[in-house]
Every structure is written in C-alpha cells, then in structure tokens.
Enzyme design. Structure first.
Site, PDB file in Angstrom:
ATOM      1  N   GLY A   1       0.720  -1.431   0.097  1.00  0.00           N
ATOM      2  CA  GLY A   1      -0.159   0.099  -0.081  1.00  0.00           C
ATOM      3  C   GLY A   1       0.489   1.779  -0.171  1.00  0.00           C
ATOM      4  O   GLY A   1       0.555   2.082  -0.680  1.00  0.00           O
TER       5      GLY A   1
ATOM      6  N   HIS B   1      -1.639  -8.074   2.381  1.00  0.00           N
ATOM      7  CA  HIS B   1      -1.864  -8.669   4.178  1.00  0.00           C
ATOM      8  C   HIS B   1      -2.781  -8.299   4.681  1.00  0.00           C
ATOM      9  O   HIS B   1      -3.012  -8.441   5.571  1.00  0.00           O
ATOM     10  CB  HIS B   1      -0.135  -7.655   4.921  1.00  0.00           C
ATOM     11  CG  HIS B   1      -0.179  -6.562   5.125  1.00  0.00           C
ATOM     12  ND1 HIS B   1       0.093  -6.368   6.355  1.00  0.00           N
ATOM     13  CD2 HIS B   1       0.364  -5.862   4.313  1.00  0.00           C
ATOM     14  CE1 HIS B   1      -0.046  -5.303   6.800  1.00  0.00           C
ATOM     15  NE2 HIS B   1       0.092  -4.682   4.888  1.00  0.00           N
TER      16      HIS B   1
ATOM     17  N   ASN C   1      -8.162   3.844   8.790  1.00  0.00           N
ATOM     18  CA  ASN C   1      -7.423   2.523   9.299  1.00  0.00           C
ATOM     19  C   ASN C   1      -7.412   2.312  10.708  1.00  0.00           C
ATOM     20  O   ASN C   1      -7.546   1.379  11.613  1.00  0.00           O
ATOM     21  CB  ASN C   1      -6.194   2.481   9.130  1.00  0.00           C
ATOM     22  CG  ASN C   1      -5.595   4.354   9.205  1.00  0.00           C
ATOM     23  OD1 ASN C   1      -5.833   4.534   8.685  1.00  0.00           O
ATOM     24  ND2 ASN C   1      -3.996   3.630   9.933  1.00  0.00           N
TER      25      ASN C   1
ATOM     26  N   THR D   1      11.825  -6.352 -10.727  1.00  0.00           N
ATOM     27  CA  THR D   1      11.701  -8.028 -11.102  1.00  0.00           C
ATOM     28  C   THR D   1      10.102  -8.641 -10.062  1.00  0.00           C
ATOM     29  O   THR D   1       9.685  -8.006  -9.245  1.00  0.00           O
ATOM     30  CB  THR D   1      12.293  -8.994 -10.219  1.00  0.00           C
ATOM     31  OG1 THR D   1      13.845  -8.761 -11.121  1.00  0.00           O
ATOM     32  CG2 THR D   1      11.828 -10.781 -10.661  1.00  0.00           C
TER      33      THR D   1
ATOM     34  N   SER E   1      -3.638  -3.223  -0.720  1.00  0.00           N
ATOM     35  CA  SER E   1      -2.065  -3.846  -0.240  1.00  0.00           C
ATOM     36  C   SER E   1      -2.717  -5.655  -0.165  1.00  0.00           C
ATOM     37  O   SER E   1      -4.058  -6.122   0.920  1.00  0.00           O
ATOM     38  CB  SER E   1      -2.080  -3.527   0.895  1.00  0.00           C
ATOM     39  OG  SER E   1      -1.047  -4.375   1.102  1.00  0.00           O
TER      40      SER E   1
ATOM     41  N   CYS F   1       1.524   1.240  11.412  1.00  0.00           N
ATOM     42  CA  CYS F   1       2.248   1.977  11.053  1.00  0.00           C
ATOM     43  C   CYS F   1       2.701   3.371  11.413  1.00  0.00           C
ATOM     44  O   CYS F   1       4.314   3.813  11.098  1.00  0.00           O
ATOM     45  CB  CYS F   1       2.082   2.545   9.594  1.00  0.00           C
ATOM     46  SG  CYS F   1       1.778   0.828   8.055  1.00  0.00           S
TER      47      CYS F   1
ATOM     48  N   GLN G   1      -7.345  -0.232   2.850  1.00  0.00           N
ATOM     49  CA  GLN G   1      -8.459  -0.625   4.864  1.00  0.00           C
ATOM     50  C   GLN G   1     -10.246  -1.089   3.887  1.00  0.00           C
ATOM     51  O   GLN G   1     -10.700  -2.530   4.411  1.00  0.00           O
ATOM     52  CB  GLN G   1      -8.458  -0.225   5.782  1.00  0.00           C
ATOM     53  CG  GLN G   1      -7.540  -0.099   6.831  1.00  0.00           C
ATOM     54  CD  GLN G   1      -6.930  -1.486   7.609  1.00  0.00           C
ATOM     55  OE1 GLN G   1      -8.168  -2.481   7.677  1.00  0.00           O
ATOM     56  NE2 GLN G   1      -6.265  -1.122   7.809  1.00  0.00           N
TER      57      GLN G   1
END
Length: 390
Positions: free
Chosen positions: A70, A202, A150, A238, A200, A331, A180
């Site tokens: 994210g 996870h 969040n 990559t 995102s 975060c 979220q």
C-alpha cells in the site's frame, strides 16, 4: 488462549495462500521476464492476477499494476501524478486523517513546491463534501481520500466525492487509498469516479510485501522507480510472482464468501460493542448519529477510548493474557505522538492517549470476544485504581 484482534495491522494468511506461494517459490520459480518455459509459467501467474483483480474491480487488465504494498501504491499515485501533471497545476487536496503513506508523501510534495490542502473531518471521522467543494480550484490536479479509516473505521463518501470532483473539474484526478476497504466493501473505480486506487495483500489474508495500484487508462502518470521497464514501463523491478499469486488467491477467497464474511464481521463488531458498553467510562469512536450498532462504519474496526487508563498500559496488560490489540495505526504505533485522526475528530485530550483499536477477521470467534471482554472487565478497574494512586 491466544486472541488476535489487530487485523487492521495485518492478517493471518489463508492456508491456501501459503500453499500456493510455497509451490511457486519451490517449483514455478522462474523470472517472468525470461523467455524460456520457466519464465512463461511465472508470467501466467501475473496474467491471471491482473485478470482477477480487473474482474473484481470491474476495470481493464492493463489498468492493474502490482507493487510492494500500500505504501508504494500511495507514493506512486501521488508523486507519479503530481510530477506528470505539474504544468496543469500544483494544488493537491487530501484529508487530515489519511494514512502516513499519504500524509508524509503530501508533505514531501509540499517541500518541492506543491501546495496541499488538508481537509478537516467531522466528529465521526468523515469528510464533509462542502469542505471539498470549497477547497477545489482550477489549479487542483489531484485529490486523495481514503475509503476506510484504519484507526476508527469511518467510511468516507468516496462515490459522492468522485462525482463532485468530476463535476467541478473533470481534469482533476481522484486517488482512493482502499487498503482497509478492499475486500470489506464492493469498490468499482469507474462507477465511482476513481482514477487511482491502492490496495494491499496482507490486509486481506494474503502476503506482506505486495499490493496493487489501479491506474485509469487516461491518467497521466510517470514512474517513481526506474529499471528494466516491467509493467508497461510504469513499475520497474522483478515481479514478485509468489506475492502476486498469493494476493490474488486471497482476494478470490474473500470475494467467494463476501456476503457471509462481511455479515459475520458485523456480528463480531456488534457483539463486542454490546459487551464493552457494560464498562463505565467507555467511548466508542466514529459511530454515526443514531446508529449505535456501527451501521455505516467499517465491519471490522472498533475504536474505544477508555478513561483513566493509558492505551499502552492496557495494550500490554491484555498481551499478558494472550490478547493482541493496537493503540492506533500500526505504521505509526511505535511513535509516541497522539493520533492525528483522533485529534482531527476533536476527541478530548484526556482520551487521546487512552484509545485502543480492536479489529476482527473471518477467523475471530465469539469465544475469543468473550475472553477479551472478561479480561477487560477484570483489568480495567484495577488499572484505573493504580493510575489514581500514582
């Protein structure tokens, strides 16, 4: 008993996700840029991922770009569009309750000559559309508003904001941080006037280190990473094939049971709120007027201010009994300053450092909630007595 109620920070991966990722890392491990069969096999996972997310969001495959998460998606949207459109204007708009990935990027853009308007929110943590309307100017090139907060679970009027922006200035780009919200709400960018959207892995029982950015085909944007020119020269590097495949699998599983899962999350939320209200000195943040059941807010987040107990003290007290919660945004959780979101909502100063976030997942059970509530019934009066003695 171990009870994990910090699912806004990260989620436990679905077993099917871990199984698929292991297979790719150990068997289908080719570089998707390679021309041999191993590369072709790896590239098929990327193609399937783009097809899947395009179907879920009702957009085109070429509008899906995979990132490291994210934060990169938000940075790519804001910086990429600001730099690509600076000749049209240098005014950006966001809200005061955005994730640090947006707020800190906006502050960086201010340092290199852009003007940013930080819109206030009401006491429920929602943007008032009139504030957005007043902030819009002919020089506004981009607006960024999160879908789901969040910390407190407030939902922003994203579709209404998108319509307002396009009505006032069709050339202004609209970015939505849906990290979220994705998987908890049906979000359709083209229908909602969204030009760029971040998500995102996870947060939806997928792997860490992978995310996506939807970029509408008419959006003018430039890369913020330079290298081998992967992903149509917009996002070099990559490709994280195991991560992308795991993210895709998690999204498929969530959407397969979407209605039942969202209903179950709301049931967990209601059950927890009913129980926590039995304690004195409790405030549940972000509830809409007349909707004490949490209707109109995110299904998986409950923010509770507990008078007389510091959030960090309660967090560790619960941890002693195997209960894992959060004092705010993961975060920024290791930083001592009060929550910008709670301050923007006008929460009393005495409660800014007494707020805990509980967030649920499809794995959360009524037994776990009961255990958490019993533990809080026992510990909070004791912690309050200790605080008064000090």
């Amino acid at each position: 008993m171990e009870v994990y109620l910090d699912n806004s920070a990260t989620t436990r991966a679905f077993p099917e996700v871990a199984e698929l990722m292991t297979k790719i890392m150990c068997e289908d491990y080719g570089n998707p840029s390679s021309l041999h069969i191993k590369g072709v096999q790896a590239e098929q996972y990327l193609r399937y991922g783009k097809e899947t997310f395009a179907r879920l969001l009702k957009v085109n495959e070429k509008e899906i770009f995979f990132t490291s998460g994210g934060t990169e998606s938000d940075n790519m949207a804001l910086m990429g569009c600001a730099f690509a459109n600076h000749r049209r204007g240098r005014h950006l708009i966001t809200t005061r309750i955005e994730h640090p990935a947006v707020l800190n990027t906006m502050r960086y853009l201010e340092s290199v000559g852009y003007k940013v308007t930080y819109l206030p929110v009401n006491s429920q943590g929602q943007l008032e559309l009139e504030e957005l309307r007043r902030a819009m100017t002919p020089d506004t090139i981009l607006v960024s508003v999160m879908h789901t907060n969040n910390e407190v679970g407030s939902l922003q009027p994203v579709a209404e904001a998108g319509a307002l922006i396009k009505r006032m200035n069709p050339g202004t780009l609209f970015h939505v941080d849906a990290v979220q919200g994705f998987g908890k709400a049906k979000i359709y960018p083209k229908k909602m006037g969204i030009d760029l959207l971040s998500a995102s892995g996870h947060k939806i029982h997928g792997p860490k280190g992978v995310g996506l950015l939807y970029v509408g085909e008419k959006v003018k944007i430039q890369p913020i990473l330079y290298g081998g020119g992967q992903q149509m020269n917009l996002r070099s590097g990559t490709d994280n094939v195991p991560g992308i495949a795991g993210f895709t699998k998690a999204a498929e599983l969530l959407y397969e049971h979407y209605e039942d899962d969202v209903k179950r999350l709301y049931q967990c939320k209601h059950y927890f709120m009913d129980g926590i209200r039995k304690l004195d000195g409790i405030r549940i943040n972000g509830l809409l007027p007349g909707k004490n059941d949490g209707e109109g807010t995110a299904p998986h987040i409950v923010s509770v201010s507990i008078s007389g107990v510091r959030s960090e003290v309660l967090l560790h007290a619960l941890e002693e009994d195997g209960i894992y919660v959060s004092a705010g945004s993961a975060c920024a959780a290791r930083k001592p300053q009060p929550s910008e979101t709670l301050k923007a909502m006008g929460i009393e100063r005495t409660l800014l450092d007494s707020t805990i976030r509980f967030s649920f997942s499809v794995y959360t059970t009524a037994e776990e909630i009961d255990y958490t509530l019993r533990t809080m019934y026992d510990k909070i009066p004791m912690l309050r007595r200790y605080t008064r003695r000090r």
